[in-house]
Design an enzyme around this catalytic site. Structure first.
Site, short mmCIF file in Angstrom:
data_model
loop_
_atom_site.label_atom_id
_atom_site.label_comp_id
_atom_site.label_asym_id
_atom_site.label_seq_id
_atom_site.Cartn_x
_atom_site.Cartn_y
_atom_site.Cartn_z
N ARG A 157 0.89 -1.23 0.04
CA ARG A 157 0.12 0.16 -0.09
C ARG A 157 0.84 1.28 -0.05
O ARG A 157 0.44 2.40 -0.62
CB ARG A 157 -1.04 -0.07 0.94
CG ARG A 157 -0.49 0.05 2.64
CD ARG A 157 -0.09 1.37 3.07
NE ARG A 157 0.10 1.53 4.45
CZ ARG A 157 0.84 2.23 5.09
NH1 ARG A 157 1.73 2.86 4.61
NH2 ARG A 157 0.51 2.33 6.62
N ALA A 211 13.04 -3.23 1.88
CA ALA A 211 12.00 -3.98 1.29
C ALA A 211 11.15 -3.36 0.39
O ALA A 211 10.20 -3.82 -0.39
CB ALA A 211 11.00 -4.70 2.53
N GLY A 220 10.50 7.91 3.64
CA GLY A 220 11.25 7.18 4.84
C GLY A 220 10.81 7.82 6.30
O GLY A 220 10.93 7.43 7.26
N ASP A 236 8.53 8.60 8.91
CA ASP A 236 7.50 8.36 9.49
C ASP A 236 7.81 8.15 11.15
O ASP A 236 6.67 7.39 11.56
CB ASP A 236 7.10 6.95 8.89
CG ASP A 236 7.85 6.03 9.15
OD1 ASP A 236 9.01 6.16 9.68
OD2 ASP A 236 7.48 4.68 8.75
N LYS A 263 13.05 11.00 12.10
CA LYS A 263 13.44 10.57 10.86
C LYS A 263 13.41 11.64 9.78
O LYS A 263 12.40 12.59 9.91
CB LYS A 263 12.45 9.33 10.35
CG LYS A 263 12.87 8.05 11.01
CD LYS A 263 12.06 6.98 10.34
CE LYS A 263 12.13 5.65 11.10
NZ LYS A 263 11.42 4.48 10.55
#
Length: 311
Positions: free
Chosen positions: A107, A134, A213, A215, A219
């Site tokens: 998603r 991933a 990235g 989240d 970060k």
């Protein structure tokens, strides 16, 4: 309630199915047809937990995702693991429990593809993927489903891993994030970095930068000058202000949420030369829409395992 394993999640919906699912979920969110999208964050050194919840189409979903980046080295397992629980929104009855990392991977890539569909230039043909985890291969496939991408450059922090990834997927390895971005029409950042590494000088006019990235509050992938020099579109603005790139430059004007662009409530790209940043933090409504579709598919195909919660 029904339980779906990772392999069942992978079989029940094709990766491309998520693109329209996610687009419709963003549109429904913008039109007020969903419950609010909520987020909680819990640090648990050396990892962290993300808890996301929302409701859509008569169901309510809650995802608990564990992000432990030492898992590949210590356990030989992916760094992200978790579950989604789906409930009947009218009765509170639990109806589904499923493995969530596969849903999250697909998603998330689908949301980026939706952003590319609505925010990238129509002639965008070169993609830069920054990160080899991933999410990387899924993003390449999803973006290729909505744009005729002729060249993909990839960069990762580990040069050897980058070379292996590029060879395995017939991509071009780049020596630095800037080198990859400067050659691309669409740039996707997919790292867990806490230090920004992509600046305005690294991005050519007319590009779409999908920042995936960031989240969690610590970060960050984009330098402040890139946010200052671009038009900003968010997935959900209040969540981006909590944990996304917007969190690190809160005075950045937000042009629109992606759902508002999809529904025509607010504009997306205004010119061929402007740079657009899509701040993507991953929203619960994406998880709920996917889990709802997986539940319908599982019931139709008699898939999954029944779990008796009461005896």
């Amino acid at each position: 309630m029904l339980m779906l394993t990772q392999s069942e999640v992978e079989r029940l919906l094709a990766p491309a199915d998520y693109i329209d699912l996610v687009q419709n979920a963003f549109a429904d969110y913008a039109l007020g047809r969903t419950l609010p999208s909520r987020l909680a964050h819990l640090d648990s050194p050396p990892g962290e937990f993300h808890i996301k919840a929302s409701g859509h189409g008569g169901v309510v979903g809650v995802k608990i995702g564990a992000c432990f980046y030492d898992r590949p080295a210590t356990l030989g397992q992916p760094s992200i693991v978790g579950v989604i629980a789906l409930f009947d929104g009218g009765t509170g009855q639990p109806v589904l429990l499923l493995e969530s990392a596969t849903v999250t991977r697909l998603r998330t890539a689908a949301a980026t593809a939706v952003a590319v569909r609505h925010l990238a230039r129509p002639d965008a043909a070169t993609l830069a993927v920054l990160g080899t985890g991933a999410q990387a291969a899924s993003h390449v496939a999803a973006i290729r489903a909505v744009r005729d991408i002729s060249r993909v450059l990839v960069w990762g922090r580990d040069p050897d891993k980058t070379a292996r990834f590029a060879a395995a997927h017939d991509l071009t390895a780049a020596p630095s994030p800037g080198a990859a971005a400067r050659a691309a029409d669409v740039v996707v950042t997919l790292t867990p970095s806490t230090t920004p590494y992509l600046s305005l000088a690294d991005v050519r006019p007319g590009s779409l930068v999908a920042a995936i990235g960031s989240d969690a509050p610590a970060k960050r992938e984009l330098h402040a000058d890139l946010l200052a020099g671009a038009a900003l579109v968010t997935d959900v603005t209040h969540q981006c202000a909590e944990v996304g790139e917007l969190h690190h430059r809160p005075d950045t004007p937000v042009r629109a949420e992606l759902g508002e662009v999809i529904t025509g409530v607010r504009p997306g790209r205004l010119s061929a030369d402007e740079i657009i940043v899509f701040d993507s933090t991953g929203t619960a409504i994406q998880d709920v829409a996917a889990a709802e579709a997986l539940y319908r598919a599982a019931v139709a195909r008699a898939a999954g395992t029944r779990l008796p919660l009461w005896d």
